[in-house]
Each structure stands twice: as structure tokens, then as C-alpha cells.
Design a protein around this motif. Sequence first.
Motif, PDB file in Angstrom:
ATOM      1  N   ALA A  21      10.298   9.153 -71.553  1.00 37.33           N
ATOM      2  CA  ALA A  21      11.585   9.832 -71.416  1.00 37.33           C
ATOM      3  C   ALA A  21      11.687  10.594 -70.102  1.00 37.33           C
ATOM      4  CB  ALA A  21      11.784  10.810 -72.572  1.00 37.33           C
ATOM      5  N   TYR A  22      12.923  10.734 -69.629  1.00 36.75           N
ATOM      6  CA  TYR A  22      13.209  11.624 -68.503  1.00 36.75           C
ATOM      7  C   TYR A  22      13.147  13.053 -69.024  1.00 36.75           C
ATOM      8  CZ  TYR A  22      15.526  14.056 -64.729  1.00 36.75           C
ATOM      9  OH  TYR A  22      15.804  14.913 -63.697  1.00 36.75           O
ATOM     10  N   SER A  23      12.513  13.927 -68.260  1.00 39.31           N
ATOM     11  CA  SER A  23      12.477  15.354 -68.566  1.00 39.31           C
ATOM     12  C   SER A  23      12.552  16.116 -67.248  1.00 39.31           C
ATOM     13  CB  SER A  23      11.194  15.717 -69.321  1.00 39.31           C
ATOM     14  OG  SER A  23      11.183  17.085 -69.666  1.00 39.31           O
ATOM     15  N   TRP A  24      13.595  16.915 -67.053  1.00 35.39           N
ATOM     16  CA  TRP A  24      13.778  17.710 -65.832  1.00 35.39           C
ATOM     17  C   TRP A  24      12.527  18.551 -65.603  1.00 35.39           C
ATOM     18  CZ3 TRP A  24      17.119  18.143 -61.867  1.00 35.39           C
ATOM     19  CH2 TRP A  24      17.110  19.315 -61.120  1.00 35.39           C
ATOM     20  N   GLY A  25      11.846  18.342 -64.487  1.00 34.99           N
ATOM     21  CA  GLY A  25      10.616  19.073 -64.185  1.00 34.99           C
ATOM     22  C   GLY A  25       9.370  18.463 -64.803  1.00 34.99           C
ATOM     23  N   GLY A  26       9.508  17.383 -65.559  1.00 36.49           N
ATOM     24  CA  GLY A  26       8.355  16.728 -66.179  1.00 36.49           C
ATOM     25  C   GLY A  26       7.483  16.030 -65.146  1.00 36.49           C
ATOM     26  N   GLY A  27       6.175  16.163 -65.303  1.00 33.41           N
ATOM     27  CA  GLY A  27       5.236  15.534 -64.382  1.00 33.41           C
ATOM     28  C   GLY A  27       4.772  16.449 -63.268  1.00 33.41           C
ATOM     29  N   HIS A  28       5.090  17.733 -63.380  1.00 31.69           N
ATOM     30  CA  HIS A  28       4.743  18.671 -62.311  1.00 31.69           C
ATOM     31  C   HIS A  28       3.742  19.736 -62.757  1.00 31.69           C
ATOM     32  CE1 HIS A  28       7.552  16.926 -59.539  1.00 31.69           C
ATOM     33  NE2 HIS A  28       8.408  16.835 -60.533  1.00 31.69           N
ATOM     34  N   GLY A  29       2.925  19.394 -63.740  1.00 32.87           N
ATOM     35  CA  GLY A  29       1.871  20.300 -64.167  1.00 32.87           C
ATOM     36  C   GLY A  29       0.710  20.269 -63.181  1.00 32.87           C
ATOM     37  N   GLY A  30      -0.399  20.830 -63.580  1.00 37.38           N
ATOM     38  CA  GLY A  30      -1.578  20.855 -62.723  1.00 37.38           C
ATOM     39  C   GLY A  30      -2.066  19.468 -62.352  1.00 37.38           C
ATOM     40  N   ASP A  31      -1.941  18.538 -63.268  1.00 30.94           N
ATOM     41  CA  ASP A  31      -2.339  17.152 -63.029  1.00 30.94           C
ATOM     42  C   ASP A  31      -1.115  16.253 -63.154  1.00 30.94           C
ATOM     43  OD1 ASP A  31      -5.131  17.626 -62.736  1.00 30.94           O
ATOM     44  OD2 ASP A  31      -5.304  17.801 -64.919  1.00 30.94           O
ATOM     45  N   PRO A  32      -1.062  15.158 -62.400  1.00 30.54           N
ATOM     46  CA  PRO A  32       0.058  14.226 -62.526  1.00 30.54           C
ATOM     47  C   PRO A  32       0.121  13.612 -63.915  1.00 30.54           C
ATOM     48  CG  PRO A  32      -1.249  13.756 -60.563  1.00 30.54           C
ATOM     49  CD  PRO A  32      -2.018  14.751 -61.366  1.00 30.54           C
ATOM     50  N   GLY A  33       1.307  13.276 -64.348  1.00 31.92           N
ATOM     51  CA  GLY A  33       1.504  12.607 -65.630  1.00 31.92           C
ATOM     52  C   GLY A  33       2.558  13.305 -66.458  1.00 31.92           C
ATOM     53  N   PRO A  34       2.975  12.654 -67.547  1.00 33.68           N
ATOM     54  CA  PRO A  34       4.015  13.223 -68.382  1.00 33.68           C
ATOM     55  C   PRO A  34       3.654  14.634 -68.870  1.00 33.68           C
ATOM     56  CG  PRO A  34       3.606  10.956 -69.008  1.00 33.68           C
ATOM     57  CD  PRO A  34       2.530  11.342 -68.033  1.00 33.68           C
ATOM     58  N   SER A  35       4.666  15.491 -68.886  1.00 34.48           N
ATOM     59  CA  SER A  35       4.507  16.856 -69.382  1.00 34.48           C
ATOM     60  C   SER A  35       5.875  17.354 -69.818  1.00 34.48           C
ATOM     61  CB  SER A  35       3.943  17.764 -68.282  1.00 34.48           C
ATOM     62  OG  SER A  35       4.868  17.915 -67.220  1.00 34.48           O
ATOM     63  N   LYS A  36       5.887  18.473 -70.521  1.00 31.94           N
ATOM     64  CA  LYS A  36       7.170  19.086 -70.857  1.00 31.94           C
ATOM     65  C   LYS A  36       7.781  19.602 -69.571  1.00 31.94           C
ATOM     66  CE  LYS A  36       6.461  19.926 -75.647  1.00 31.94           C
ATOM     67  NZ  LYS A  36       6.270  20.886 -76.700  1.00 31.94           N
ATOM     68  N   GLY A  37       9.090  19.574 -69.505  1.00 30.43           N
ATOM     69  CA  GLY A  37       9.797  19.990 -68.312  1.00 30.43           C
ATOM     70  C   GLY A  37      10.179  21.456 -68.350  1.00 30.43           C
ATOM     71  N   THR A  38      11.193  21.782 -67.579  1.00 34.73           N
ATOM     72  CA  THR A  38      11.703  23.145 -67.489  1.00 34.73           C
ATOM     73  C   THR A  38      13.225  23.098 -67.501  1.00 34.73           C
ATOM     74  OG1 THR A  38      11.754  25.159 -66.154  1.00 34.73           O
ATOM     75  CG2 THR A  38      11.625  23.076 -64.952  1.00 34.73           C
ATOM     76  N   CYS A  39      13.847  24.174 -67.950  1.00 40.01           N
ATOM     77  CA  CYS A  39      15.304  24.266 -67.889  1.00 40.01           C
ATOM     78  C   CYS A  39      15.762  25.042 -66.663  1.00 40.01           C
ATOM     79  CB  CYS A  39      15.847  24.872 -69.181  1.00 40.01           C
ATOM     80  SG  CYS A  39      15.682  23.708 -70.574  1.00 40.01           S
ATOM     81  N   ALA A  40      14.817  25.575 -65.888  1.00 42.74           N
ATOM     82  CA  ALA A  40      15.176  26.282 -64.655  1.00 42.74           C
ATOM     83  C   ALA A  40      15.811  25.292 -63.680  1.00 42.74           C
ATOM     84  CB  ALA A  40      13.942  26.917 -64.032  1.00 42.74           C
ATOM     85  N   GLY A  41      17.023  25.558 -63.258  1.00 41.20           N
ATOM     86  CA  GLY A  41      17.711  24.695 -62.317  1.00 41.20           C
ATOM     87  C   GLY A  41      18.345  23.463 -62.931  1.00 41.20           C
ATOM     88  N   TYR A  42      18.255  23.303 -64.241  1.00 43.68           N
ATOM     89  CA  TYR A  42      18.806  22.126 -64.925  1.00 43.68           C
ATOM     90  C   TYR A  42      20.326  22.093 -64.797  1.00 43.68           C
ATOM     91  CZ  TYR A  42      20.068  18.993 -68.780  1.00 43.68           C
ATOM     92  OH  TYR A  42      20.596  17.977 -69.544  1.00 43.68           O
TER      93      TYR A  42
END
Length: 151
Positions: A21-42
Motif C-alpha cells: 500500500a501507499y502510505s504518506w511518509g512510509g519507507g523512511h524509518g531507520g532502515d529502508p522498507g515498508p513502515s507506517k507513515g506520518t500525517c505531518a504534511g499530508y
Amino acid sequence: MPYVQPEIVRIALRIEGQRIAYSWGGGHGGDPGPSKGTCAGYRGSILPCPAERTRGLDCSGLSRWVYAQAHGHDVLGPGTTNDQVRRMRRVVSALPGDLVFFGRTTAKGLDTHHVGIYLGDGKMINAPETGAFVRVDPISRLKDFAGFYRL
């Protein structure tokens, strides 16, 4: 830098088949790969913002993850499309595996808002928008093509 373009395409096509799935800010954790996103700037059309409860990738998170797998380490980092484009060089003749950026030129330089992984034949794999999965789209889907870039 080793020639990894075919590997980039192979990895991207494998990921496209996983229905991530697309998730705004997803993939920007400490390591590359799927992650929960953020609503900041959404600024998406689906409200309330689903990013904080959606595990997935945004467009730059997708390119970061694919390039990290192909290169064996995180070569693009956790930043935005603007951060990624600054790490690359523009090319006139694109190869499959190059990144395709969208945005506009300003007095401060290129201001991007989207990135996809070029497949050739006018197509890219990208994480397009909230409510969508990583998928193949024509580059012409977006009207503000900014260029092809390579590490």
C-alpha cells in the motif's frame, strides 16, 4: 559504482507484485522498507489521513528500498524526493532502473514532488497516492516530468 540497473528493475517488479500500500511518509524509518507513515504534511484526498495506521511506502520510500536492495546498502537515505534528486545526476538517455522525477524548476533549483523507477517503454513503477498500491503507470500519467536521474 557497479552497473545495477537490471537488478533495480527485477527488484521493483517483484515488489510491485506484493500489493504494498501507499502510505504518506512510509519507507523512511531507520532502515529502508515498508513502515507506517506520518500525517505531518499530508494533503491527500482520503480523510482522515490513514498514513499513521498504514504500513507501506510513499514514492521516495519505494525508490529508497529498491535501490538499497540493489546496491546492498542505503544509497538514497530517508529523505524526500528533493533529497534523492540531489544525490543523482540527470541523464538524457534513460536506462531501465533510472529514477524519473516530477516537479518544477524554481529560482532555487529543481523542486520535486514525485519519483518513479523507470522500466523503459514510457513506463515506471511507483507508489502513486493514498488508496493505491505500488504499481506500473505510464510516465505520462503526471504532466510535470522533470527528468531522468542516475546515481
